[in-house]
Design a protein around this motif. Structure first.
Motif, PDB file in Angstrom:
ATOM      1  N   PHE A  35      10.550   3.109   5.203  1.00 13.28           N
ATOM      2  CA  PHE A  35       9.217   3.686   5.045  1.00 13.28           C
ATOM      3  C   PHE A  35       9.339   4.916   4.167  1.00 13.28           C
ATOM      4  N   GLY A  36       8.306   5.209   3.403  1.00 12.74           N
ATOM      5  CA  GLY A  36       8.258   6.428   2.615  1.00 12.74           C
ATOM      6  C   GLY A  36       7.888   7.616   3.489  1.00 12.74           C
ATOM      7  N   THR A  37       7.631   8.730   2.860  1.00 14.19           N
ATOM      8  CA  THR A  37       7.227   9.941   3.565  1.00 14.19           C
ATOM      9  C   THR A  37       5.717  10.118   3.447  1.00 14.19           C
ATOM     10  N   MET A  38       5.223  11.201   3.999  1.00 17.12           N
ATOM     11  CA  MET A  38       3.789  11.489   3.924  1.00 17.12           C
ATOM     12  C   MET A  38       3.314  11.676   2.486  1.00 17.12           C
ATOM     13  N   VAL A  39       4.200  12.013   1.576  1.00 20.61           N
ATOM     14  CA  VAL A  39       3.810  12.251   0.189  1.00 20.61           C
ATOM     15  C   VAL A  39       4.260  11.133  -0.752  1.00 20.61           C
ATOM     16  N   THR A  40       4.806  10.042  -0.205  1.00 20.69           N
ATOM     17  CA  THR A  40       5.192   8.885  -1.005  1.00 20.69           C
ATOM     18  C   THR A  40       4.065   7.874  -0.927  1.00 20.69           C
ATOM     19  N   PHE A  41       3.347   7.695  -2.017  1.00 19.88           N
ATOM     20  CA  PHE A  41       2.201   6.782  -2.014  1.00 19.88           C
ATOM     21  C   PHE A  41       2.543   5.418  -2.602  1.00 19.88           C
ATOM     22  N   SER A  42       3.539   5.365  -3.457  1.00 20.62           N
ATOM     23  CA  SER A  42       3.910   4.126  -4.128  1.00 20.62           C
ATOM     24  C   SER A  42       5.070   3.433  -3.423  1.00 20.62           C
ATOM     25  N   SER A  43       4.890   2.163  -3.126  1.00 22.53           N
ATOM     26  CA  SER A  43       5.977   1.405  -2.514  1.00 22.53           C
ATOM     27  C   SER A  43       7.101   1.190  -3.523  1.00 22.53           C
ATOM     28  N   GLY A  44       6.793   1.325  -4.810  1.00 20.52           N
ATOM     29  CA  GLY A  44       7.827   1.202  -5.833  1.00 20.52           C
ATOM     30  C   GLY A  44       8.903   2.260  -5.690  1.00 20.52           C
ATOM     31  N   GLU A  45       8.507   3.466  -5.312  1.00 18.75           N
ATOM     32  CA  GLU A  45       9.487   4.532  -5.079  1.00 18.75           C
ATOM     33  C   GLU A  45      10.416   4.167  -3.929  1.00 18.75           C
ATOM     34  N   SER A  69      14.935 -11.315  -2.752  1.00 15.92           N
ATOM     35  CA  SER A  69      13.499 -11.204  -2.505  1.00 15.92           C
ATOM     36  C   SER A  69      13.169  -9.776  -2.107  1.00 15.92           C
ATOM     37  N   SER A  70      11.879  -9.463  -2.193  1.00 14.21           N
ATOM     38  CA  SER A  70      11.438  -8.144  -1.755  1.00 14.21           C
ATOM     39  C   SER A  70       9.957  -8.206  -1.402  1.00 14.21           C
ATOM     40  N   THR A  71       9.573  -7.303  -0.524  1.00 15.20           N
ATOM     41  CA  THR A  71       8.171  -7.117  -0.177  1.00 15.20           C
ATOM     42  C   THR A  71       7.910  -5.622  -0.156  1.00 15.20           C
ATOM     43  N   SER A  72       6.662  -5.249  -0.388  1.00 16.77           N
ATOM     44  CA  SER A  72       6.333  -3.827  -0.349  1.00 16.77           C
ATOM     45  C   SER A  72       4.848  -3.645  -0.104  1.00 16.77           C
ATOM     46  N   THR A  73       4.514  -2.492   0.452  1.00 13.23           N
ATOM     47  CA  THR A  73       3.129  -2.132   0.723  1.00 13.23           C
ATOM     48  C   THR A  73       2.938  -0.673   0.344  1.00 13.23           C
ATOM     49  N   ASP A  74       1.950  -0.407  -0.514  1.00  8.24           N
ATOM     50  CA  ASP A  74       1.631   0.969  -0.885  1.00  8.24           C
ATOM     51  C   ASP A  74       0.996   1.704   0.286  1.00  8.24           C
ATOM     52  N   ALA A  78      -3.669   6.209   6.834  1.00 14.92           N
ATOM     53  CA  ALA A  78      -2.949   6.141   8.117  1.00 14.92           C
ATOM     54  C   ALA A  78      -1.733   5.222   8.107  1.00 14.92           C
ATOM     55  N   THR A  79      -1.233   4.813   6.931  1.00 10.71           N
ATOM     56  CA  THR A  79       0.017   4.049   6.875  1.00 10.71           C
ATOM     57  C   THR A  79       0.888   4.592   5.752  1.00 10.71           C
ATOM     58  N   TYR A  80       2.188   4.479   5.933  1.00 13.14           N
ATOM     59  CA  TYR A  80       3.145   4.923   4.926  1.00 13.14           C
ATOM     60  C   TYR A  80       3.463   3.788   3.969  1.00 13.14           C
ATOM     61  N   ALA A  81       3.865   4.129   2.760  1.00 19.33           N
ATOM     62  CA  ALA A  81       4.394   3.126   1.839  1.00 19.33           C
ATOM     63  C   ALA A  81       5.677   2.580   2.455  1.00 19.33           C
ATOM     64  N   SER A  82       5.943   1.304   2.227  1.00 16.41           N
ATOM     65  CA  SER A  82       7.150   0.692   2.792  1.00 16.41           C
ATOM     66  C   SER A  82       7.642  -0.408   1.881  1.00 16.41           C
ATOM     67  N   ALA A  83       8.901  -0.785   2.073  1.00 15.73           N
ATOM     68  CA  ALA A  83       9.488  -1.868   1.299  1.00 15.73           C
ATOM     69  C   ALA A  83      10.644  -2.489   2.053  1.00 15.73           C
ATOM     70  N   GLU A  84      10.910  -3.737   1.736  1.00 15.87           N
ATOM     71  CA  GLU A  84      12.072  -4.457   2.273  1.00 15.87           C
ATOM     72  C   GLU A  84      12.676  -5.252   1.135  1.00 15.87           C
ATOM     73  N   ILE A  85      14.009  -5.269   1.074  1.00 17.69           N
ATOM     74  CA  ILE A  85      14.698  -6.073   0.067  1.00 17.69           C
ATOM     75  C   ILE A  85      15.735  -6.960   0.744  1.00 17.69           C
ATOM     76  N   GLN A  86      16.008  -8.084   0.119  1.00 17.10           N
ATOM     77  CA  GLN A  86      17.112  -8.950   0.500  1.00 17.10           C
ATOM     78  C   GLN A  86      17.941  -9.172  -0.744  1.00 17.10           C
ATOM     79  N   PHE A  87      19.270  -9.165  -0.581  1.00  7.99           N
ATOM     80  CA  PHE A  87      20.150  -9.253  -1.740  1.00  7.99           C
ATOM     81  C   PHE A  87      21.510  -9.768  -1.337  1.00  7.99           C
TER      82      PHE A  87
END
Length: 90
Positions: A35-45, A69-74, A78-87
């Motif tokens: 999960f990102g932080t309170m100031v991380t808005f982009s799931s790309g980060e 594969s990967s998934t992400s949500t900006d 009330a939700t944080y940016a998040s991402a998951e990767i498989q490699f």
């Protein structure tokens, strides 16, 4: 005073960035999520951080990251940016 202390605890908890670390999920495939932080808005980060972690993990064995594969949500209200990767490491 109690309200100030409670506010500080809630704020500190809100700044946390839960991270699974690198987790083997079978057949030489690994997964990581964060999960990102309170100031991380982009799931790309967040995803970029995960790929940096994966690159460092694979380089320890002289291999390179092979994304599967990967998934992400900006971040939205009330939700944080998040991402998951498989490699794999190849």
């Amino acid at each position: 005073m109690r309200l100030l202390l409670l506010s500080a605890v809630v704020l500190a908890a809100g700044c946390a960035t839960p991270n699974t670390g690198i987790v083997p999920i079978g057949s030489g495939v690994y997964m990581a999520s964060k999960f990102g932080t309170m100031v991380t808005f982009s799931s790309g980060e967040v995803k970029a951080e995960l790929y940096r972690d994966a690159t460092q993990f694979c380089s320890k064995t002289g291999k390179q990251v092979a994304p599967l594969s990967s998934t992400s949500t900006d971040s939205v209200m009330a939700t944080y940016a998040s991402a998951e990767i498989q490699f794999r490491c190849e």
